[in-house]
Design a protein around this motif. Sequence first.
Motif, PDB file in Angstrom:
ATOM      1  N   ARG A 127      32.472   8.845  25.996  1.00 22.07           N
ATOM      2  CA  ARG A 127      32.448   9.953  26.841  1.00 22.07           C
ATOM      3  C   ARG A 127      33.253  11.102  26.284  1.00 22.07           C
ATOM      4  N   PHE A 148      34.029  15.579  26.794  1.00 17.91           N
ATOM      5  CA  PHE A 148      34.042  16.534  27.584  1.00 17.91           C
ATOM      6  C   PHE A 148      34.468  17.791  26.853  1.00 17.91           C
ATOM      7  N   HIS A 201      40.680  16.455  36.112  1.00 17.27           N
ATOM      8  CA  HIS A 201      39.444  15.980  36.934  1.00 17.27           C
ATOM      9  C   HIS A 201      38.499  14.894  36.190  1.00 17.27           C
ATOM     10  N   GLN A 202      38.338  15.414  34.892  1.00 15.59           N
ATOM     11  CA  GLN A 202      37.379  14.680  34.230  1.00 15.59           C
ATOM     12  C   GLN A 202      37.615  13.380  33.863  1.00 15.59           C
ATOM     13  N   HIS A 206      39.551  11.526  35.695  1.00 15.71           N
ATOM     14  CA  HIS A 206      39.362  10.817  37.019  1.00 15.71           C
ATOM     15  C   HIS A 206      37.915  10.266  37.085  1.00 15.71           C
ATOM     16  N   SER A 207      36.981  11.205  36.857  1.00 16.92           N
ATOM     17  CA  SER A 207      35.455  10.788  36.898  1.00 16.92           C
ATOM     18  C   SER A 207      35.115   9.870  35.913  1.00 16.92           C
ATOM     19  N   TRP A 208      35.773   9.652  34.815  1.00 14.25           N
ATOM     20  CA  TRP A 208      35.650   8.686  34.057  1.00 14.25           C
ATOM     21  C   TRP A 208      36.107   7.325  34.493  1.00 14.25           C
ATOM     22  N   GLY A 209      37.039   7.118  35.446  1.00 14.91           N
ATOM     23  CA  GLY A 209      37.682   6.010  35.999  1.00 14.91           C
ATOM     24  C   GLY A 209      39.122   5.946  35.482  1.00 14.91           C
ATOM     25  N   PRO A 229      42.368   7.091  36.907  1.00 20.68           N
ATOM     26  CA  PRO A 229      42.675   7.855  38.316  1.00 20.68           C
ATOM     27  C   PRO A 229      43.884   8.911  38.162  1.00 20.68           C
ATOM     28  N   HIS A 230      44.142   9.736  38.926  1.00 17.97           N
ATOM     29  CA  HIS A 230      45.250  10.527  39.064  1.00 17.97           C
ATOM     30  C   HIS A 230      46.504   9.693  39.463  1.00 17.97           C
ATOM     31  N   SER A 272      46.933   9.005  33.003  1.00 19.49           N
ATOM     32  CA  SER A 272      46.734  10.373  33.524  1.00 19.49           C
ATOM     33  C   SER A 272      47.595  11.193  33.147  1.00 19.49           C
TER      34      SER A 272
END
Length: 155
Positions: A21, A23, A43-44, A46-49, A51-52, A57
């Motif tokens: 992935r 970005f 944010h990116q 988190h969207s890839w799995g 988590p915050h 992270s």
Amino acid sequence: MTAPATPPTATAAPRPPVTVRVFTQRFSSTPRGARLARHLALHQLHSWGVPHGTEVSETAAVLVAELAANAVTHGRVPGRDFELRLALDAGTLTVDVSDTRGERRPPRRGATGFPAGDAEGGRGLVLVAALADRWSVLDRVPVGKTVRAELDLPR
């Protein structure tokens, strides 16, 4: 009557799918741009799995923040942006921050000592060296440099 035997065929061993992935985003070379880079990176992830609030992270947040702050502070060329690139594969998160000041390079790996207690700066790469599993400085084509930090992901 028996069916004719089919010749044996070579089959490849099953391989897990390879997914990388990526970005990439440019930001203004300002403190606000550096903050936005950190925010969008989290944010990116988190969207890839990722988590915050997890260790990965939180570590990525510090790496992006420090590298972006360095790009804004030391790599800024008026009118030029800096670029953040994240790449996540099965085992590694790569954080690249690029700017257009190729002549202003960070000290060599291992040459970053801790600054004096009253120094106003100089701690960013100490943090990057402590948190990243690897970091390096790469030439950027056509101009500039990229500072890369790699973080090995837990299995």
